[in-house]
Motif scaffolding. Structure first.
Motif, mmCIF file in Angstrom:
data_model
loop_
_atom_site.group_PDB
_atom_site.id
_atom_site.type_symbol
_atom_site.label_atom_id
_atom_site.label_comp_id
_atom_site.label_asym_id
_atom_site.label_seq_id
_atom_site.Cartn_x
_atom_site.Cartn_y
_atom_site.Cartn_z
ATOM 1 N N THR A 222 -43.803 -42.919 -4.384
ATOM 2 C CA THR A 222 -43.930 -44.089 -5.248
ATOM 3 C C THR A 222 -44.787 -43.839 -6.487
ATOM 4 O O THR A 222 -44.798 -44.669 -7.395
ATOM 5 C CB THR A 222 -44.519 -45.277 -4.467
ATOM 6 N N ARG A 223 -45.498 -42.722 -6.559
ATOM 7 C CA ARG A 223 -46.357 -42.446 -7.708
ATOM 8 C C ARG A 223 -45.521 -42.365 -8.978
ATOM 9 O O ARG A 223 -44.537 -41.633 -9.054
ATOM 10 C CB ARG A 223 -47.117 -41.126 -7.528
ATOM 11 N N GLY A 224 -45.921 -43.112 -9.971
ATOM 12 C CA GLY A 224 -45.169 -43.125 -11.214
ATOM 13 C C GLY A 224 -44.093 -44.188 -11.263
ATOM 14 O O GLY A 224 -43.436 -44.362 -12.293
ATOM 15 N N GLY A 225 -43.911 -44.917 -10.171
ATOM 16 C CA GLY A 225 -42.990 -46.040 -10.167
ATOM 17 C C GLY A 225 -43.707 -47.328 -10.558
ATOM 18 O O GLY A 225 -44.874 -47.314 -10.959
ATOM 19 N N THR A 226 -43.017 -48.447 -10.429
ATOM 20 C CA THR A 226 -43.608 -49.732 -10.766
ATOM 21 C C THR A 226 -42.923 -50.834 -9.983
ATOM 22 O O THR A 226 -41.774 -50.689 -9.550
ATOM 23 C CB THR A 226 -43.504 -50.003 -12.286
ATOM 24 N N TYR A 227 -43.622 -51.938 -9.801
ATOM 25 C CA TYR A 227 -43.059 -53.091 -9.114
ATOM 26 C C TYR A 227 -42.433 -54.035 -10.139
ATOM 27 O O TYR A 227 -43.058 -54.360 -11.157
ATOM 28 C CB TYR A 227 -44.142 -53.828 -8.328
ATOM 29 N N GLN A 228 -41.214 -54.450 -9.855
ATOM 30 C CA GLN A 228 -40.471 -55.340 -10.743
ATOM 31 C C GLN A 228 -40.289 -56.702 -10.067
ATOM 32 O O GLN A 228 -39.846 -56.786 -8.925
ATOM 33 C CB GLN A 228 -39.104 -54.749 -11.080
ATOM 34 N N VAL A 229 -40.625 -57.745 -10.787
ATOM 35 C CA VAL A 229 -40.386 -59.114 -10.330
ATOM 36 C C VAL A 229 -39.323 -59.726 -11.225
ATOM 37 O O VAL A 229 -39.414 -59.635 -12.452
ATOM 38 C CB VAL A 229 -41.667 -59.969 -10.386
ATOM 39 N N VAL A 230 -38.309 -60.320 -10.605
ATOM 40 C CA VAL A 230 -37.266 -61.044 -11.332
ATOM 41 C C VAL A 230 -37.259 -62.475 -10.830
ATOM 42 O O VAL A 230 -37.239 -62.718 -9.617
ATOM 43 C CB VAL A 230 -35.879 -60.405 -11.116
ATOM 44 N N ARG A 231 -37.295 -63.416 -11.750
ATOM 45 C CA ARG A 231 -37.262 -64.838 -11.405
ATOM 46 C C ARG A 231 -36.161 -65.501 -12.237
ATOM 47 O O ARG A 231 -36.156 -65.399 -13.470
ATOM 48 C CB ARG A 231 -38.598 -65.499 -11.722
ATOM 49 N N LEU A 232 -35.230 -66.157 -11.582
ATOM 50 C CA LEU A 232 -34.149 -66.868 -12.253
ATOM 51 C C LEU A 232 -34.597 -68.317 -12.404
ATOM 52 O O LEU A 232 -34.718 -69.041 -11.412
ATOM 53 C CB LEU A 232 -32.857 -66.764 -11.449
ATOM 54 N N VAL A 233 -34.863 -68.716 -13.633
ATOM 55 C CA VAL A 233 -35.524 -69.996 -13.909
ATOM 56 C C VAL A 233 -34.606 -70.873 -14.756
ATOM 57 O O VAL A 233 -34.327 -70.548 -15.915
ATOM 58 C CB VAL A 233 -36.861 -69.785 -14.643
ATOM 59 N N ARG A 234 -34.167 -71.980 -14.177
ATOM 60 C CA ARG A 234 -33.330 -72.911 -14.919
ATOM 61 C C ARG A 234 -34.204 -73.903 -15.671
ATOM 62 O O ARG A 234 -35.211 -74.396 -15.146
ATOM 63 C CB ARG A 234 -32.389 -73.649 -13.970
ATOM 64 N N THR A 297 -59.954 -61.622 -15.012
ATOM 65 C CA THR A 297 -58.503 -61.758 -14.871
ATOM 66 C C THR A 297 -57.740 -60.663 -15.612
ATOM 67 O O THR A 297 -56.513 -60.678 -15.636
ATOM 68 C CB THR A 297 -58.035 -63.136 -15.377
ATOM 69 N N GLU A 298 -58.453 -59.720 -16.193
ATOM 70 C CA GLU A 298 -57.797 -58.656 -16.947
ATOM 71 C C GLU A 298 -56.851 -57.845 -16.074
ATOM 72 O O GLU A 298 -55.761 -57.443 -16.507
ATOM 73 C CB GLU A 298 -58.858 -57.745 -17.571
ATOM 74 N N ALA A 299 -57.221 -57.599 -14.811
ATOM 75 C CA ALA A 299 -56.408 -56.768 -13.918
ATOM 76 C C ALA A 299 -55.105 -57.437 -13.510
ATOM 77 O O ALA A 299 -54.211 -56.773 -12.988
ATOM 78 C CB ALA A 299 -57.207 -56.397 -12.667
ATOM 79 N N SER A 300 -54.980 -58.741 -13.740
ATOM 80 C CA SER A 300 -53.760 -59.448 -13.343
ATOM 81 C C SER A 300 -52.737 -59.535 -14.469
ATOM 82 O O SER A 300 -51.703 -60.191 -14.320
ATOM 83 C CB SER A 300 -54.094 -60.861 -12.847
ATOM 84 N N ILE A 332 -47.955 -56.185 -7.240
ATOM 85 C CA ILE A 332 -47.438 -57.551 -7.370
ATOM 86 C C ILE A 332 -48.498 -58.578 -7.003
ATOM 87 O O ILE A 332 -48.645 -59.609 -7.675
ATOM 88 C CB ILE A 332 -46.181 -57.746 -6.502
ATOM 89 N N GLU A 333 -49.237 -58.331 -5.941
ATOM 90 C CA GLU A 333 -50.231 -59.309 -5.501
ATOM 91 C C GLU A 333 -51.317 -59.485 -6.557
ATOM 92 O O GLU A 333 -51.710 -60.611 -6.885
ATOM 93 C CB GLU A 333 -50.846 -58.874 -4.175
ATOM 94 N N ARG A 334 -51.777 -58.383 -7.120
ATOM 95 C CA ARG A 334 -52.822 -58.448 -8.136
ATOM 96 C C ARG A 334 -52.274 -58.968 -9.460
ATOM 97 O O ARG A 334 -52.999 -59.593 -10.246
ATOM 98 C CB ARG A 334 -53.437 -57.065 -8.340
ATOM 99 N N ALA A 337 -48.189 -62.372 -8.568
ATOM 100 C CA ALA A 337 -48.501 -63.392 -7.560
ATOM 101 C C ALA A 337 -49.797 -64.127 -7.893
ATOM 102 O O ALA A 337 -49.895 -65.351 -7.728
ATOM 103 C CB ALA A 337 -48.583 -62.763 -6.173
ATOM 104 N N THR A 338 -50.795 -63.395 -8.370
ATOM 105 C CA THR A 338 -52.053 -64.026 -8.758
ATOM 106 C C THR A 338 -51.850 -64.974 -9.935
ATOM 107 O O THR A 338 -52.360 -66.103 -9.947
ATOM 108 C CB THR A 338 -53.092 -62.952 -9.114
ATOM 109 N N VAL A 339 -51.097 -64.540 -10.925
ATOM 110 C CA VAL A 339 -50.821 -65.387 -12.082
ATOM 111 C C VAL A 339 -50.042 -66.632 -11.661
ATOM 112 O O VAL A 339 -50.346 -67.756 -12.088
ATOM 113 C CB VAL A 339 -50.040 -64.603 -13.154
ATOM 114 N N GLN A 340 -49.048 -66.449 -10.798
ATOM 115 C CA GLN A 340 -48.214 -67.575 -10.390
ATOM 116 C C GLN A 340 -49.014 -68.632 -9.636
ATOM 117 O O GLN A 340 -48.842 -69.833 -9.858
ATOM 118 C CB GLN A 340 -47.058 -67.064 -9.522
ATOM 119 N N ARG A 341 -49.904 -68.192 -8.768
ATOM 120 C CA ARG A 341 -50.742 -69.161 -8.037
ATOM 121 C C ARG A 341 -51.690 -69.886 -8.989
ATOM 122 O O ARG A 341 -51.982 -71.069 -8.800
ATOM 123 C CB ARG A 341 -51.520 -68.450 -6.938
#
Length: 375
Positions: A222-234, A297-300, A332-334, A337-341
């Protein structure tokens, strides 16, 4: 049942009903060009830091291959196709979902440390047929037809080993860059998108916020990869009945030029120390909750790279359109997910409905991930 619940259910049914019309990808289109040996694999996949072109096509797949060998063959084929020469400014990004690491293929020990199925957050009404998926394919191109054609080709390459779970095209109105060279667009609410994003040209910042590092835990691949979040928002049509002043208070920026309220330009550095009571930018404004601009909050911070979508009208005659929210982060959690909450209960929630999407992991190199499956 309350009127609010009924309206939200009707909105969801309208969005979900369109899946029958776009979930099946018929036919295939060749990428064309002479056969060439793919160039050496990059450290990271394209389509993350790459400046986003005008159009995109997203599709999530359920893997139905019989065993791990079948999965490896599928990933081999997709990786080869993704690495083949394509038109200029066209990118293919392959990502994997949490479902791929269940008991079917013996991959539980290889699951990225922060990868799970996307939960429903407050104000979400997730439809299963529009959510999750074992694989995610993101194709971005200057023209919509080109993105669709390449996605159709990849779907044909997958063959019977995977089936489309959900699919959606995207576009970026007024696609360009801001005064500092960061990508920007204008969403279907009429506001500019991209302000406040980390600079994708800043390698040190991307290493800190986007790319998984050696101290993040999880398997070494996983080194060098990244987490992707997709949200379909109407988006709800009632937004367009609100006065501009109300819209600007909900977002926290001027509608015409994207400048933070009380400031002169979109890219002007600012924080909220001089506005603790929200006299200029309301305390519950979207931009203020998303990024309070304090050291803690810089890390988020996350790298957003979204597209608008438009599916016509639903059975009630309401416009079915909104945002394909896309972001990348090291955790994602940092990050997301943190921003969304932090944004739970914001005034903007009245005007949006998240009905699908998912959490995914973008391997640094799809070919290396395919090789892992044969180990």
């Amino acid at each position: 049942m309350s009127d609010t619940v009924l309206r939200r259910r009707a909105l969801l049914q309208g969005a979900a009903g369109a899946v029958a019309g776009i979930a099946g990808v018929a036919g295939a289109a060749s990428c064309g060009g002479p056969a060439q040996r793919p160039a050496a694999a990059p450290t990271h996949q394209p389509g993350v830091l790459t400046p986003p072109p005008d159009s995109s096509a997203f599709a999530a797949f359920d893997v139905v291959a019989a065993d791990r060998t079948g999965l490896a063959t599928l990933m081999d084929r997709l990786a080869v196709r993704a690495a083949a020469p394509h038109a200029a400014d066209l990118t293919i990004t392959l990502a994997v979902g949490a479902g791929l690491f269940d008991a079917r293929f013996g991959l539980a020990g290889q699951r990225p440390a922060g990868l799970q199925a996307m939960p429903a957050f407050p104000n979400d009404v997730l439809a299963e047929q529009w959510s999750h998926g074992d694989l995610l394919v993101q194709v971005c191109a200057p023209q919509q037809d080109a993105a669709r054609a390449v996605l159709a080709d990849l779907t044909q390459v997958a063959g019977t080993a995977a089936k489309v779970r959900w699919q959606l095209d995207g576009f970026r109105p007024e696609n360009g860059v801001d005064a500092e060279g960061r990508p920007t667009t204008r969403n279907l609410f009429g506001f500019r998108e991209g302000a406040g994003n980390p600079d994708p040209r800043d390698q040190a910042e991307m290493d800190r916020l986007v790319w998984v590092g050696g101290d993040d835990g999880g398997p070494s691949w996983t080194r060098g990869g990244t987490y992707q979040v997709v949200r379909l928002v109407r988006f709800a049509g009632v937004w367009n009945t609100e006065p501009v002043t109300r819209q600007e208070a909900v977002i926290g920026r001027r509608k015409n030029d994207g400048a933070p309220l009380g400031h002169s330009r979109e890219t002007e550095p600012f924080d909220y120390q001089a506005d603790p009571d929200g006299r200029l930018i309301p305390r519950d404004a979207h931009i203020r909750l998303a990024n309070p601009r304090v050291p803690s909050t810089e890390a988020s911070r996350i790298l957003r790279r979204g597209y608008s979508y438009r599916l016509g009208t639903d059975a009630a005659g309401q416009a079915d359109e909104g945002l394909i929210f896309v972001c990348f982060q090291r955790d994602i959690e940092r990050g997301f997910a943190t921003v969304q909450r932090r944004m739970a209960g914001q005034p903007l929630d009245r005007y949006v409905l998240t009905f699908g999407g998912g959490y995914y992991f973008v391997p640094p190199d799809p070919a290396s991930f395919a090789a892992l499956l044969r180990a």
